[in-house]
Design a protein around this motif. Structure first.
Motif, PDB file in Angstrom:
ATOM      1  N   ARG A 117       5.516   8.701   5.328  1.00  0.00           N
ATOM      2  CA  ARG A 117       5.437   9.693   4.254  1.00  0.00           C
ATOM      3  C   ARG A 117       3.978  10.056   4.051  1.00  0.00           C
ATOM      4  O   ARG A 117       3.114   9.188   4.111  1.00  0.00           O
ATOM      5  CB  ARG A 117       5.997   9.146   2.945  1.00  0.00           C
ATOM      6  CG  ARG A 117       7.464   8.878   2.995  1.00  0.00           C
ATOM      7  CD  ARG A 117       7.941   8.213   1.703  1.00  0.00           C
ATOM      8  NE  ARG A 117       9.360   7.966   1.785  1.00  0.00           N
ATOM      9  CZ  ARG A 117      10.245   8.545   0.992  1.00  0.00           C
ATOM     10  NH1 ARG A 117       9.854   9.352   0.029  1.00  0.00           N
ATOM     11  NH2 ARG A 117      11.522   8.280   1.132  1.00  0.00           N
ATOM     12  N   GLU A 118       3.728  11.312   3.775  1.00  0.00           N
ATOM     13  CA  GLU A 118       2.361  11.729   3.480  1.00  0.00           C
ATOM     14  C   GLU A 118       1.956  11.133   2.146  1.00  0.00           C
ATOM     15  O   GLU A 118       2.657  11.277   1.154  1.00  0.00           O
ATOM     16  CB  GLU A 118       2.259  13.254   3.457  1.00  0.00           C
ATOM     17  CG  GLU A 118       2.463  13.848   4.830  1.00  0.00           C
ATOM     18  CD  GLU A 118       2.473  15.358   4.835  1.00  0.00           C
ATOM     19  OE1 GLU A 118       2.214  15.982   3.791  1.00  0.00           O
ATOM     20  OE2 GLU A 118       2.765  15.920   5.899  1.00  0.00           O
ATOM     21  N   GLY A 119       0.839  10.435   2.139  1.00  0.00           N
ATOM     22  CA  GLY A 119       0.355   9.816   0.909  1.00  0.00           C
ATOM     23  C   GLY A 119       1.198   8.659   0.441  1.00  0.00           C
ATOM     24  O   GLY A 119       1.000   8.155  -0.649  1.00  0.00           O
ATOM     25  N   GLY A 120       2.146   8.204   1.256  1.00  0.00           N
ATOM     26  CA  GLY A 120       3.027   7.136   0.809  1.00  0.00           C
ATOM     27  C   GLY A 120       3.129   6.001   1.791  1.00  0.00           C
ATOM     28  O   GLY A 120       4.150   5.366   1.890  1.00  0.00           O
ATOM     29  N   HIS A 144       5.864   3.442   5.733  1.00  0.00           N
ATOM     30  CA  HIS A 144       6.363   3.316   4.366  1.00  0.00           C
ATOM     31  C   HIS A 144       7.522   2.310   4.343  1.00  0.00           C
ATOM     32  O   HIS A 144       7.668   1.533   3.404  1.00  0.00           O
ATOM     33  CB  HIS A 144       6.829   4.691   3.877  1.00  0.00           C
ATOM     34  CG  HIS A 144       7.353   4.685   2.486  1.00  0.00           C
ATOM     35  ND1 HIS A 144       6.522   4.649   1.380  1.00  0.00           N
ATOM     36  CD2 HIS A 144       8.611   4.682   2.011  1.00  0.00           C
ATOM     37  CE1 HIS A 144       7.263   4.636   0.293  1.00  0.00           C
ATOM     38  NE2 HIS A 144       8.529   4.650   0.642  1.00  0.00           N
ATOM     39  N   LEU A 168      -0.569  15.452   9.096  1.00  0.00           N
ATOM     40  CA  LEU A 168      -1.185  14.276   8.482  1.00  0.00           C
ATOM     41  C   LEU A 168      -0.536  12.966   8.938  1.00  0.00           C
ATOM     42  O   LEU A 168      -1.139  11.902   8.808  1.00  0.00           O
ATOM     43  CB  LEU A 168      -1.123  14.372   6.958  1.00  0.00           C
ATOM     44  CG  LEU A 168      -1.951  15.489   6.324  1.00  0.00           C
ATOM     45  CD1 LEU A 168      -1.709  15.538   4.817  1.00  0.00           C
ATOM     46  CD2 LEU A 168      -3.432  15.288   6.616  1.00  0.00           C
ATOM     47  N   THR A 180      -9.781   4.741   9.227  1.00  0.00           N
ATOM     48  CA  THR A 180     -10.650   5.880   8.926  1.00  0.00           C
ATOM     49  C   THR A 180     -11.733   6.091   9.970  1.00  0.00           C
ATOM     50  O   THR A 180     -12.290   7.157  10.064  1.00  0.00           O
ATOM     51  CB  THR A 180     -11.313   5.726   7.537  1.00  0.00           C
ATOM     52  OG1 THR A 180     -12.020   4.500   7.507  1.00  0.00           O
ATOM     53  CG2 THR A 180     -10.283   5.768   6.439  1.00  0.00           C
TER      54      THR A 180
END
Length: 159
Positions: free
Chosen positions: A141-144, A118, A46, A157
């Motif tokens: 960071r994943e999702g961060g 991040h 990711l 996207t």
């Protein structure tokens, strides 16, 4: 000093990777492939897209501005984050964030790294009391990821 009952220290799994390459225009592609391979091996897919963009910009900055024959890309991957650093041994030329140029695409690199990562920064490299280089680093960071503007989120996207 004794451990509290019921508290168990769990070692953090950490992997390190390093690539050394000449400061040439082709090195950005090599660095992108290097971080991709390391993130695939670490099962952190990711983070690949942002890592490729950030390392490419950091390497391109060294190739354009530093007066050194080679650079290194260093990665540390653990359970919480990935830290990538691009090191060169030219302490006389610190990275300087610039605004985008009106013509072309120059001047956006370090700003883009700050938006995608991040955290990011520059650390000086010392050999005893002698300043010998610098590392431009970023943490993913994943999702961060850092806060991203709606325009940047749309761009990310669509890729």
């Amino acid at each position: 000093m004794s451990a509290s009952p019921g508290v168990v220290a769990v070692p953090v799994r950490q992997e390190s990777y390093k690539m050394v390459a000449p400061t040439s225009p082709a090195t950005a592609r090599l660095a992108r492939d290097f971080v991709t391979a390391a993130l695939v091996a670490a099962e952190r897919r990711l983070l690949i897209e942002d890592a490729r963009i950030c390392v490419s910009d950091a390497v391109a900055n060294v190739v354009r501005c530093a007066r050194v024959p080679e650079l290194s890309v260093e990665m540390t991957v653990d359970e919480e984050c990935v830290v990538v650093a691009v090191r060169d041994d030219d302490p006389a030329r610190p990275p300087w964030p610039r605004g985008p140029r009106t013509a072309g695409e120059g001047g956006r690199g370090l700003g883009l790294v700050r938006r995608l990562a991040h955290a990011s920064g520059v650390t000086w490299v010392w050999d005893g009391l002698d300043l010998v280089g610098k590392r431009v680093w970023f943490e993913l960071r994943e999702g961060g990821a850092a806060l991203v503007s709606p325009q940047m989120a749309e761009t990310r996207t669509r890729r």
